[in-house]
Design a protein around this motif. Structure first.
Motif, PDB file in Angstrom:
ATOM      1  N   VAL A  70      12.143  20.418  45.176  1.00 20.37           N
ATOM      2  CA  VAL A  70      12.423  21.684  44.493  1.00 20.37           C
ATOM      3  C   VAL A  70      12.291  22.852  45.479  1.00 20.37           C
ATOM      4  CG1 VAL A  70      11.683  23.246  42.659  1.00 20.37           C
ATOM      5  CG2 VAL A  70      11.731  20.794  42.239  1.00 20.37           C
ATOM      6  N   ALA A  71      11.271  22.797  46.331  1.00 20.37           N
ATOM      7  CA  ALA A  71      11.095  23.855  47.334  1.00 20.37           C
ATOM      8  C   ALA A  71      12.329  23.926  48.229  1.00 20.37           C
ATOM      9  CB  ALA A  71       9.844  23.585  48.176  1.00 20.37           C
ATOM     10  N   ARG A  72      12.819  22.774  48.643  1.00 17.20           N
ATOM     11  CA  ARG A  72      13.996  22.727  49.511  1.00 17.20           C
ATOM     12  C   ARG A  72      15.220  23.320  48.796  1.00 17.20           C
ATOM     13  NH1 ARG A  72      16.600  17.044  51.523  1.00 17.20           N
ATOM     14  NH2 ARG A  72      17.161  16.937  49.331  1.00 17.20           N
ATOM     15  N   LEU A  73      15.389  22.953  47.545  1.00 10.90           N
ATOM     16  CA  LEU A  73      16.524  23.503  46.783  1.00 10.90           C
ATOM     17  C   LEU A  73      16.418  25.024  46.694  1.00 10.90           C
ATOM     18  CD1 LEU A  73      18.987  22.799  44.890  1.00 10.90           C
ATOM     19  CD2 LEU A  73      17.368  23.143  43.022  1.00 10.90           C
ATOM     20  N   ASN A  74      15.218  25.496  46.387  1.00 13.06           N
ATOM     21  CA  ASN A  74      15.010  26.942  46.209  1.00 13.06           C
ATOM     22  C   ASN A  74      15.312  27.706  47.496  1.00 13.06           C
ATOM     23  OD1 ASN A  74      12.152  26.753  43.929  1.00 13.06           O
ATOM     24  ND2 ASN A  74      14.310  26.539  43.548  1.00 13.06           N
ATOM     25  N   ILE A  75      14.770  27.222  48.604  1.00 13.46           N
ATOM     26  CA  ILE A  75      14.945  27.937  49.874  1.00 13.46           C
ATOM     27  C   ILE A  75      16.408  27.904  50.310  1.00 13.46           C
ATOM     28  CG2 ILE A  75      14.365  27.856  52.355  1.00 13.46           C
ATOM     29  CD1 ILE A  75      12.116  29.002  50.694  1.00 13.46           C
ATOM     30  N   TYR A  76      17.105  26.830  50.001  1.00 10.73           N
ATOM     31  CA  TYR A  76      18.501  26.698  50.435  1.00 10.73           C
ATOM     32  C   TYR A  76      19.512  27.165  49.387  1.00 10.73           C
ATOM     33  CZ  TYR A  76      17.458  24.755  54.941  1.00 10.73           C
ATOM     34  OH  TYR A  76      17.024  24.622  56.240  1.00 10.73           O
ATOM     35  N   THR A  77      19.047  27.787  48.326  1.00  9.86           N
ATOM     36  CA  THR A  77      19.974  28.376  47.362  1.00  9.86           C
ATOM     37  C   THR A  77      20.632  29.595  48.011  1.00  9.86           C
ATOM     38  OG1 THR A  77      18.660  27.677  45.500  1.00  9.86           O
ATOM     39  CG2 THR A  77      20.091  29.545  45.129  1.00  9.86           C
ATOM     40  N   ASP A  78      21.925  29.768  47.777  1.00 10.26           N
ATOM     41  CA  ASP A  78      22.628  30.919  48.343  1.00 10.26           C
ATOM     42  C   ASP A  78      22.165  32.197  47.640  1.00 10.26           C
ATOM     43  OD1 ASP A  78      24.324  32.874  49.186  1.00 10.26           O
ATOM     44  OD2 ASP A  78      26.165  31.725  48.879  1.00 10.26           O
ATOM     45  N   PRO A  79      21.493  33.082  48.370  1.00  8.44           N
ATOM     46  CA  PRO A  79      20.942  34.271  47.709  1.00  8.44           C
ATOM     47  C   PRO A  79      22.014  35.271  47.294  1.00  8.44           C
ATOM     48  CG  PRO A  79      20.450  34.324  50.053  1.00  8.44           C
ATOM     49  CD  PRO A  79      21.178  33.037  49.787  1.00  8.44           C
ATOM     50  N   GLN A  80      23.243  35.089  47.804  1.00  2.77           N
ATOM     51  CA  GLN A  80      24.272  36.059  47.450  1.00  2.77           C
ATOM     52  C   GLN A  80      25.067  35.631  46.230  1.00  2.77           C
ATOM     53  OE1 GLN A  80      26.381  36.732  51.106  1.00  2.77           O
ATOM     54  NE2 GLN A  80      24.505  37.282  52.142  1.00  2.77           N
ATOM     55  N   ARG A  81      24.810  34.443  45.761  1.00  6.19           N
ATOM     56  CA  ARG A  81      25.504  33.999  44.553  1.00  6.19           C
ATOM     57  C   ARG A  81      24.470  33.768  43.476  1.00  6.19           C
ATOM     58  NH1 ARG A  81      28.805  28.865  45.527  1.00  6.19           N
ATOM     59  NH2 ARG A  81      26.827  28.092  44.773  1.00  6.19           N
ATOM     60  N   PRO A  82      24.506  34.539  42.417  1.00  6.21           N
ATOM     61  CA  PRO A  82      23.478  34.310  41.400  1.00  6.21           C
ATOM     62  C   PRO A  82      23.596  32.893  40.870  1.00  6.21           C
ATOM     63  CG  PRO A  82      25.227  35.722  40.544  1.00  6.21           C
ATOM     64  CD  PRO A  82      25.505  35.523  42.002  1.00  6.21           C
ATOM     65  N   MET A  83      22.457  32.249  40.748  1.00 10.53           N
ATOM     66  CA  MET A  83      22.486  30.919  40.176  1.00 10.53           C
ATOM     67  C   MET A  83      22.771  31.062  38.691  1.00 10.53           C
ATOM     68  SD  MET A  83      20.208  28.174  41.947  1.00 10.53           S
ATOM     69  CE  MET A  83      18.791  28.338  40.919  1.00 10.53           C
ATOM     70  N   MET A  84      23.723  30.292  38.229  1.00 13.18           N
ATOM     71  CA  MET A  84      24.123  30.424  36.831  1.00 13.18           C
ATOM     72  C   MET A  84      23.911  29.130  36.072  1.00 13.18           C
ATOM     73  SD  MET A  84      27.631  32.498  36.812  1.00 13.18           S
ATOM     74  CE  MET A  84      28.288  32.591  38.452  1.00 13.18           C
ATOM     75  N   MET A  85      23.642  29.292  34.799  1.00 13.82           N
ATOM     76  CA  MET A  85      23.575  28.140  33.918  1.00 13.82           C
ATOM     77  C   MET A  85      24.921  27.999  33.229  1.00 13.82           C
ATOM     78  SD  MET A  85      20.551  27.143  34.333  1.00 13.82           S
ATOM     79  CE  MET A  85      20.488  25.874  33.063  1.00 13.82           C
ATOM     80  N   GLN A  86      25.216  26.787  32.798  1.00 12.94           N
ATOM     81  CA  GLN A  86      26.407  26.576  31.981  1.00 12.94           C
ATOM     82  C   GLN A  86      26.170  27.178  30.610  1.00 12.94           C
ATOM     83  OE1 GLN A  86      28.586  23.203  31.484  1.00 12.94           O
ATOM     84  NE2 GLN A  86      29.448  23.561  33.511  1.00 12.94           N
ATOM     85  N   GLN A  87      27.207  27.822  30.084  1.00 12.00           N
ATOM     86  CA  GLN A  87      27.098  28.335  28.723  1.00 12.00           C
ATOM     87  C   GLN A  87      26.881  27.165  27.774  1.00 12.00           C
ATOM     88  OE1 GLN A  87      29.443  31.678  27.279  1.00 12.00           O
ATOM     89  NE2 GLN A  87      30.544  30.265  25.949  1.00 12.00           N
ATOM     90  N   GLY A  88      26.023  27.373  26.789  1.00 15.73           N
ATOM     91  CA  GLY A  88      25.824  26.292  25.829  1.00 15.73           C
ATOM     92  C   GLY A  88      24.532  26.449  25.054  1.00 15.73           C
ATOM     93  N   ILE A  89      24.247  25.430  24.259  1.00 18.06           N
ATOM     94  CA  ILE A  89      23.031  25.442  23.442  1.00 18.06           C
ATOM     95  C   ILE A  89      22.045  24.467  24.073  1.00 18.06           C
ATOM     96  CG2 ILE A  89      22.091  25.024  21.140  1.00 18.06           C
ATOM     97  CD1 ILE A  89      24.973  25.360  20.076  1.00 18.06           C
ATOM     98  N   TYR A  90      20.897  24.971  24.474  1.00 18.40           N
ATOM     99  CA  TYR A  90      19.907  24.135  25.146  1.00 18.40           C
ATOM    100  C   TYR A  90      18.741  23.844  24.202  1.00 18.40           C
ATOM    101  CZ  TYR A  90      22.307  25.096  29.568  1.00 18.40           C
ATOM    102  OH  TYR A  90      23.237  25.179  30.561  1.00 18.40           O
TER     103      TYR A  90
END
Ligand code: SF4
Lengths: 448, 312
Positions: free
Chosen positions: A308-328
């Motif tokens: 999870v740490a690796r995913l977080n650090i390597y997330t592109d900071p210029q693209r907001p992370m988005m969730m798929q529209q839907g009912i969770y």
């Protein structure tokens, strides 16, 4: 080293024919220098200039691929020191160490862990990709047999670790098609290792006691014709390893030092005997620049947070992370459970879903596509307003999941409740939730 | 090409801020380089660790996080003493969660009494965290400031909606404020400017950038902190040259991943929670944290070791 527009211009045909899409060779040169054009767009450039220019425009940290098939670990290719300056692109490979001196059941256990430990996380599968096979026995046959076993039983990208060129050769004979990393060339065995890397077309790790010596070594390896190099500057203390990573990254990017313009391999497994601490060292090396991180063992309790740490650090900071529209659904909701609506900015979703989770009130969280904007920004941009939310709710199918017709909106957009009620019709009741997600738990516990 | 250590030239310095009073007061800040970049600058005061103390027994903690505090959960004073004496906290972080208007809504006077008792019971510095409700905190933290006159508490969180009321109290009764903004460098800077204009001395301000936990937005906090340090140290952005505090433990231990039971996939629950907390702390340290608010003694031990090793 990067060339200026003028330096590039001198290497172009200077005919201003315009076929590259801009009217002059000078304009094209400027675009090349700014990385806004591709060299291939000019059909008239001489072979000699082309070679010079491609050398000069090569990335400052050479990308290297290890592995084959669906599990190729690509490292290097980074262009910044801080992720906010652009983004980090190639996540470090996480490797599990297996030695040919380990008892068979230990080996089997590790292979099992490697295959088991995969995690679903916001629509992704998080997993470690690599196995480092170490030739501790000193026996080439035993080493090759273990490599073969790991090949047969996993899809791991491999690191072959031995001092012996003979043992490595035996291992490469069974594993070369998987493009393993050969570890490692040193000053003493450089020729033999280079020969193997060339014969089997595999990347080669270069190991020295410090970065001065490493620089000399990589120059020799490059001169001998091996381009895909991975660096080990020898540090095995926490501070030493941290500084080595910072030095290498800066040397490549700031000083444009081609001798260190490669990705790195680091060994937390050799820096401590304590597994928990090893995980912390690995976390530090994920943030600060390691290309491959070799761990002594994989356990769920440490591998999961590291992934999870690796995913977080390597997330592109210029693209907001988005969730798929839907009912969770959160916590097994039923037809009487509350319904809440929020936007699809991933951080908003994480926080809201985390608070609902913490409240232990099973709920339906409706996530509306607002192009990754948070609640307030989406509202200000006119994307998270009464009629839009209403249409989303009507089309969502939520009425098939719940009997009631109540919906909770974030307190910050209380102002849209009138419009939303109008859009949804009189059977619906719009409730105003708290402004802060942190207050959701008490709000939900009171009953909606 | 020959190797020479590639150094960064810094033009700024993080301000030094003293927390607490008396022999156990501590100084934070003072850095003249990026975190742990000791080959090119100084970190005169190693990062410090505050241990959380709750004013009301938590009802939703996992077994692993309850275990170290089970004997003191109902007594914030005993809890603070245990944190200080047994687990070696550098500071106490009193979390006055019971004051939350959406929760127990304990009156400010009652919570102020708790704060006063806790602050008197330990000789190390104390951070007093309100519930995060700007209105309630304005009233509560002002009262705490007055009741603990001169003790140099860290009063937290101070936000743009209540900085005037709380800031005035901090000036009058000599406390440090933790200026909290929602993961945004410009808003952080703006609040620091406002506090300065109000008259809060620089030596009484630390910055709380809002902390996202591992898997729950830590990357935003991480990068805001790195940008903050870059602006402070290399771009002479004077209004960002403050020490940073991260209130991280509560963000970790409330997640379902930290609370999940033992399983072959997720491993040992207690170790997993400890590592999620410690890894979050480790990342925040590398981004520039000066004070970490933590919970589990084992996570604290690991993080302390890492601080020592990184500075060895
Ligand atoms: S295509 Fe080549 S020769 Fe023609 S203008 Fe462009 S750079 Fe010059």
């Amino acid at each position: 080293m990067a060339l200026t527009g003028i330096q590039i211009f001198k290497l172009l045909p200077k005919t201003n024919c315009g076929e590259c899409g801009v009217p002059t060779c000078l304009a094209f040169a400027m675009n090349l220098a700014a990385a806004k054009a591709e060299l291939a767009s000019c059909p008239y450039i001489s072979a000699e200039s082309k070679a010079l220019l491609s050398e000069a425009s090569a990335p400052p940290i050479r990308p290297v691929s290890i592995g084959s098939g669906d599990n190729v670990v690509k490292i290097g290719g980074e262009t910044v020191l801080f992720r906010h300056e652009k983004t980090f692109v190639n996540k470090p490979g996480l490797a599990l160490m297996i030695s040919d001196a380990m008892p068979a059941d230990e080996v089997a256990g590790r292979i099992k862990s490697f295959n088991l430990l995969k995690y679903e996380w916001i629509g992704l599968v998080l997993r470690a990709e690599m196995i480092a096979v170490r030739n501790e026995s000193g026996d080439a046959g035993q080493f090759a047999a273990l490599v073969k076993k790991v090949m047969d039983e996993t899809d791991a990208a491999l690191i072959l670790m031995s001092d012996s060129a003979d043992a490595l050769k035996a291992a490469l004979q069974v594993s070369a098609q998987r493009t393993p990393l050969i570890y490692a060339a040193t000053d003493g065995n450089m020729e033999a290792m280079v020969a193997l890397a060339k014969e089997y077309k595999c990347p080669l790790a270069a190991k020295a006691a410090n970065l001065e010596d490493l620089t000399l070594l990589t120059d020799k390896i490059s001169a001998a014709g091996v381009k895909d190099i991975v660096l080990d500057g020898g540090a095995r203390t926490v501070r030493g390893a941290f500084e080595e990573q910072v030095f290498v990254r800066r040397a490549a990017l700031v000083q444009k030092n081609r001798s260190l313009g490669f990705s790195t391999i680091a060994f937390p497994c050799e820096m401590t005997k304590e597994p928990m601490k090893e995980a912390l060292i690995a976390a530090a090396l994920i943030a600060k620049y390691a290309g491959i991180i070799v761990l002594s063992d994989f356990q769920g309790e440490s591998l999961f947070p590291l992934l999870v740490a690796r995913l977080n650090i390597y997330t592109d900071p210029q693209r907001p992370m988005m969730m798929q529209q839907g009912i969770y659904p959160i916590g097994n909701p039923n037809e009487d459970s509350p319904v809440l609506v929020t936007t699809n900015f991933a951080l908003t979703y994480f926080i809201v879903s985390g608070e609902i989770e913490a409240s232990r009130v099973p709920s339906w969280l409706m996530v509306m596509d607002t192009e990754g904007l948070s609640v307030l920004t989406a509202w200000a941009a006119g994307k998270f307003v009464g009629d839009a939310i209403g249409q989303f709710v009507k089309k969502s199918g939520i009425t098939e999941k719940v009997k009631h017709r109540k919906i909770v909106i974030p307190g910050f957009v209380a102002a849209v409740s009138g419009d939303l009620e109008e859009e949804l019709g009189s059977e619906w009741e719009v409730k105003i939730g708290p402004r802060e997600a942190a207050h959701l738990a008490p709000f939900l516990k009171l009953g909606v | 090409m020959a190797f020479a250590i590639p150094k960064t030239t810094y033009t700024g310095k993080i301000k030094e801020v003293v927390l607490g009073k008396g022999p156990k007061a501590i100084t934070v800040g003072g850095e003249t380089s990026y975190p742990f970049h000791l080959f090119e600058g100084e970190m005169p005061h190693p990062p410090r660790i505050a241990i959380e103390v709750y004013d009301t027994p938590p009802d939703d903690w996992s077994e692993a996080s309850l275990e170290p505090y089970r004997d003191v959960l109902r007594d914030p004073v005993a809890w603070a003493k245990k944190a200080a004496e047994v687990y070696g906290a550098d500071l106490i972080a009193l979390q006055l969660v019971s004051t939350d208007p959406n929760g127990l809504n304990i009156p400010s006077d009652q919570a102020t009494e708790t704060a006063k008792k806790v602050a008197a019971a330990v000789d190390i510095p104390v951070i007093v965290n309100g519930s995060g409700s700007p209105e309630k905190d304005a009233e509560l933290l002002r009262k705490v400031a007055e009741a603990c006159d001169g003790m140099n508490l860290v009063i937290s969180p101070v936000v743009v909606d209540n900085y005037k009321q709380i800031g005035a109290g901090a000036i009058a009764y000599k406390h440090t404020v933790a200026a909290n903004s929602p993961i945004d460098i410009n808003l952080a800077k703006q609040l620091n400017i406002l506090l300065g204009n109000l008259g809060v001395p620089d030596g009484q301000i630390i910055v709380d950038p809002t902390t996202g936990g591992l898997g729950y937005g830590i990357e935003y906090t991480y990068s805001v902190m790195e940008r903050d340090r870059m602006a402070a140290l290399t771009q002479q952005d004077e209004r960002l040259q403050f020490p940073i505090i991260c209130n991280l433990a509560k963000e970790i231990w409330k997640t379902k991943e930290a609370k999940a039971e033992d399983s072959p996939l997720m491993g040992n629950a207690a170790k997993r929670g400890v590592l999620m907390e410690a890894i979050t702390a480790q990342l925040l340290l590398l981004a520039g944290a000066d004070v970490l608010i933590m919970r589990h003694p084992e996570a604290i031990r690991l993080v302390r070791e890492m601080i020592t090793d990184l500075m060895a």
